[in-house]
Design a protein around this motif. Sequence first.
Motif, PDB file in Angstrom:
ATOM      1  N   LYS A  94      44.352  41.696  33.480  1.00  0.00           N
ATOM      2  CA  LYS A  94      44.449  43.146  33.350  1.00  0.00           C
ATOM      3  C   LYS A  94      43.520  43.856  34.319  1.00  0.00           C
ATOM      4  O   LYS A  94      43.825  44.962  34.803  1.00  0.00           O
ATOM      5  CB  LYS A  94      44.121  43.554  31.911  1.00  0.00           C
ATOM      6  CG  LYS A  94      44.503  44.981  31.582  1.00  0.00           C
ATOM      7  CD  LYS A  94      44.347  45.262  30.091  1.00  0.00           C
ATOM      8  CE  LYS A  94      44.811  46.687  29.772  1.00  0.00           C
ATOM      9  NZ  LYS A  94      44.683  46.970  28.320  1.00  0.00           N
ATOM     10  N   ALA A  98      46.340  46.078  41.381  1.00  0.00           N
ATOM     11  CA  ALA A  98      47.780  46.176  41.637  1.00  0.00           C
ATOM     12  C   ALA A  98      48.039  47.607  42.078  1.00  0.00           C
ATOM     13  O   ALA A  98      47.522  48.554  41.481  1.00  0.00           O
ATOM     14  CB  ALA A  98      48.592  45.839  40.398  1.00  0.00           C
ATOM     15  N   SER A 100      49.511  51.207  42.489  1.00  0.00           N
ATOM     16  CA  SER A 100      50.038  52.061  41.422  1.00  0.00           C
ATOM     17  C   SER A 100      51.562  52.000  41.343  1.00  0.00           C
ATOM     18  O   SER A 100      52.138  52.038  40.250  1.00  0.00           O
ATOM     19  CB  SER A 100      49.580  53.506  41.630  1.00  0.00           C
ATOM     20  OG  SER A 100      50.011  53.979  42.903  1.00  0.00           O
ATOM     21  N   ARG A 103      52.291  48.772  39.505  1.00  0.00           N
ATOM     22  CA  ARG A 103      51.941  48.869  38.089  1.00  0.00           C
ATOM     23  C   ARG A 103      52.970  49.705  37.332  1.00  0.00           C
ATOM     24  O   ARG A 103      53.314  49.409  36.191  1.00  0.00           O
ATOM     25  CB  ARG A 103      50.547  49.484  37.914  1.00  0.00           C
ATOM     26  CG  ARG A 103      49.396  48.523  38.159  1.00  0.00           C
ATOM     27  CD  ARG A 103      48.121  49.025  37.504  1.00  0.00           C
ATOM     28  NE  ARG A 103      47.813  50.383  37.910  1.00  0.00           N
ATOM     29  CZ  ARG A 103      47.097  50.718  38.974  1.00  0.00           C
ATOM     30  NH1 ARG A 103      46.609  49.759  39.753  1.00  0.00           N
ATOM     31  NH2 ARG A 103      46.852  51.980  39.268  1.00  0.00           N
ATOM     32  N   SER A 106      55.971  47.442  36.629  1.00  0.00           N
ATOM     33  CA  SER A 106      55.703  46.406  35.625  1.00  0.00           C
ATOM     34  C   SER A 106      55.562  47.016  34.231  1.00  0.00           C
ATOM     35  O   SER A 106      55.996  46.413  33.238  1.00  0.00           O
ATOM     36  CB  SER A 106      54.451  45.603  35.981  1.00  0.00           C
ATOM     37  OG  SER A 106      53.303  46.405  35.952  1.00  0.00           O
ATOM     38  N   GLU A 107      54.986  48.219  34.143  1.00  0.00           N
ATOM     39  CA  GLU A 107      54.879  48.872  32.837  1.00  0.00           C
ATOM     40  C   GLU A 107      56.240  49.344  32.339  1.00  0.00           C
ATOM     41  O   GLU A 107      56.509  49.330  31.136  1.00  0.00           O
ATOM     42  CB  GLU A 107      53.894  50.038  32.906  1.00  0.00           C
ATOM     43  CG  GLU A 107      52.438  49.616  33.042  1.00  0.00           C
ATOM     44  CD  GLU A 107      52.009  48.649  31.944  1.00  0.00           C
ATOM     45  OE1 GLU A 107      52.214  48.960  30.753  1.00  0.00           O
ATOM     46  OE2 GLU A 107      51.493  47.567  32.279  1.00  0.00           O
ATOM     47  N   LEU A 176      51.916  41.808  33.015  1.00  0.00           N
ATOM     48  CA  LEU A 176      50.694  42.115  33.759  1.00  0.00           C
ATOM     49  C   LEU A 176      50.633  41.295  35.041  1.00  0.00           C
ATOM     50  O   LEU A 176      50.272  41.796  36.112  1.00  0.00           O
ATOM     51  CB  LEU A 176      49.457  41.815  32.901  1.00  0.00           C
ATOM     52  CG  LEU A 176      49.098  42.776  31.778  1.00  0.00           C
ATOM     53  CD1 LEU A 176      47.936  42.222  30.973  1.00  0.00           C
ATOM     54  CD2 LEU A 176      48.735  44.151  32.342  1.00  0.00           C
ATOM     55  N   SER A 179      53.035  42.257  38.521  1.00  0.00           N
ATOM     56  CA  SER A 179      52.591  43.257  39.503  1.00  0.00           C
ATOM     57  C   SER A 179      51.355  42.771  40.249  1.00  0.00           C
ATOM     58  O   SER A 179      51.189  43.057  41.443  1.00  0.00           O
ATOM     59  CB  SER A 179      52.304  44.590  38.812  1.00  0.00           C
ATOM     60  OG  SER A 179      51.344  44.444  37.782  1.00  0.00           O
ATOM     61  N   ARG A 180      50.488  42.021  39.578  1.00  0.00           N
ATOM     62  CA  ARG A 180      49.284  41.496  40.257  1.00  0.00           C
ATOM     63  C   ARG A 180      49.678  40.455  41.305  1.00  0.00           C
ATOM     64  O   ARG A 180      49.083  40.398  42.387  1.00  0.00           O
ATOM     65  CB  ARG A 180      48.337  40.872  39.236  1.00  0.00           C
ATOM     66  CG  ARG A 180      47.392  41.847  38.539  1.00  0.00           C
ATOM     67  CD  ARG A 180      48.121  42.805  37.641  1.00  0.00           C
ATOM     68  NE  ARG A 180      47.227  43.739  36.948  1.00  0.00           N
ATOM     69  CZ  ARG A 180      47.650  44.739  36.216  1.00  0.00           C
ATOM     70  NH1 ARG A 180      48.953  44.975  36.067  1.00  0.00           N
ATOM     71  NH2 ARG A 180      46.793  45.537  35.622  1.00  0.00           N
TER      72      ARG A 180
END
Length: 836
Positions: A94, A98, A100, A103, A106-107, A176, A179-180
Amino acid sequence: MKVTRPRVTPQPSSPSRFLGRRARGAMVAIGLTALLAGCSGPSGTRVGGEASLQLPDLGSVEFLGLPGNLLLGLGLIVCALGLGFGLLTYRQLKAMPAHSSMREISELIYTTCKAYLRKQGQFLLMLWAFIAAIIIGYYLWLGFGVGRTAVVIAFSLIGMAGSYGVAWYGIRVNTLANSRTAHASLSGKALPVHDIPLRSGMSIGMVLISVELAMMLIILVFLPGEIAGACFIGFAIGESLGASALRIAGGIFTKIADIGADLMKIAFGIKEDDARNPGVIADCTGDNAGDSVGPSADGFETYGVTGVALITFILLGVHQQQLQVQLLVWLFVIRAVMMVASAASYYLNAAITNARWSDAVTMDFEKPLTSLVWLTSVVCLAATFGTSWLLISGLGDGLWWKLSLIVSCGTLAGALIPELVKVFTSVKSRHVREVVVSSSKGGASLNVLSGLVAGNFSAYWIGGAITALMAVAYWMSTTGLGQFMTAPAVFAFGLVAFGFLGMGPVTIAVDSYGPVTDNAQSVFELSTIEQLGVEDELEAEFGRRPDFEQAKLLLEANDGAGNTFKATAKPVLIGTAVVGATTMIFSIMMGLTDGLTHDVANLSLLHAPFLLGLLMGGAVIYWFTGASIQAVTTGAYRAVEFISATIDLKGDNTRASAEDSSKVVEICTRYAQRGMFNIFLGVFFATLAFAFVDPYFFIGYLISLAMFGLYQAIFMANAGGAWDNAKKLVEVDLGRKGTALHEATIVGDTVGDPYKDTSSVALNPVIKFTTLFGLLAVELAVLLRHDFGGVLTGVLAAVFLLASLVFVRRSFYSMRIGEELEDLKVEPAVDVAEAS
């Protein structure tokens, strides 16, 4: 237990007036079912089977100066450390950077996954009501009382909640990590692109195994021995229900979305994961619903059911109470030690990988995954022998090293089977290259045929390997184990399944690697980061200008490794299902034959009901395969229909609208739940029907279900893996996207999608659920036959079969696309003579 032959029951005729013409064939089957139900089966004294199993006093024997129950209690500390490992890794993921835009994607994927899981949770509770009704009726009939029955029901809910909870955790961690991983690819270095998916997978594996082991230790250590057996059965049925439903529905969902998104590449000539394609978000959600939710719940259930099978065998097949205690404590200490061994192997392998590839811009992503599997296997082998020597070296006849060697057959299989799978699914394998070569001239037709060849060959070699390892275990069981227990070969087979799962955290980790790598590619494309003008921002972070093409190559190559290792876990899980089911079936045999003292001849091909059961198991496997693919086919048709009508490639929009993407997710969810509902209730009522027909028919049915299911699952999983990586080979190694060759491999991949990620993987929990639930069903049938005679059980068998046939019929006729041939808009044929 005295056995008598009840009179033949006449066929019930009253239901016929309600059925209509289309059900006449079904009535013939029902009549035969009722007839068979009345012809054979025990009607002796009331039995309780697993419900009556009592755990011995685990504190009555000391190990290393500690009572057995205290030593097992210390295992909870290991579980707490495992949970800490997983949660620490979650926090690290977390906190990783990553962009924006990544992120945000992915969210969005996680949000759609949450909505899907909430609906599945509601659906699970509805299905649980069917199971709970049987459990309540069975235990109250045995005289357990309301209070004790409520405890069993509570543990079935706990088991189901466990499968559901670890599935949710798996989705959160993977969304999580995706995206990382996508962001890390912008650094131009290969190692972070590998490290993040594996780290997330280990987090899931450690949490999953820790929660499962802790729950089983709590039952062993803290619950009264007289109800622990029933609680184990309730717990195992609950987690098996959760895994079955999540696997079936997740497999249908993910392949509807995947096929819908993939076919757009052919129809419109767009790139992989084009942000304008409203099917891509659903595809990403499906990657988690099918490849994260399913394996997490499946692994959780597999670990638990195998443990329950071995506990059941020890209590039924080992007659000395002291030896029962020694074996039970040994088993669960070994499990805790292997979890520590898996964590240690991960850290050691990570250090070696970091030293070798820390500055590399490219790497073979399969190599560190392969080394992790083999390193863990070797460490677990050593830990098994060392722990066994410490705990049970005092047992006579060298039992400690014989049992260790049997367990090691399974541990070795956990490393050997992935190697065999890679022979048929790796991008470097000759089988996958053959698929590509055949496609270059024969198009999609030869592509599909070559994939079928790979799947068939894989079933031969992997089936042979499992047979060989089980043969070694059988041979060891003949070297004196018979003096300690009944049917030592069955115990040996259960220990092989136990060894399969010894390196459980790593098996789950390499399986979970795949959905992260798949999603990472999608997140990269959907973020449209190449068009955002963030090169200066990224240069300040990484110390170099981002090379977007290099980043995409890294992600695609890593996805190929993910595809391969997703495939490696499937035969391991189906192998444990089959071997573990063998142990559970043995407990049914023990109960029916009063410890193999009578009616053993009924477990033979000379006993007609047993032979008929063998035939019926294969029929159900093939129906299940067709029903699950039918749900995918219809759902994908509707998804393609909607996407084709709404996709906007001419406007200024760079992304599909959230409304259109949500609509595709809704289509996938609707058909996944409809398909799963029909399939699950078809299986549920078939289990009841065949258990009530005749117990020996049911044993043959369970054996056949496991054998047919094993080979069907291996064949389908590896054929699908070969098709999938053939497409990846064309895209990455050959760089031939958008060509006719690429289109041919896409077609093959869409055939392989439901093969590898829907039908094959769902067979594993279905086999275990049928066997576990069948334990209660067949015992309830024997009780009713004893108390009321064969007429009642015959009628109930016919009613249950009718209910099953209703859902079998619905699995096709209510899942059809719904358009008639005459309604198709087909272009008129061209007269060849006139054209020339």
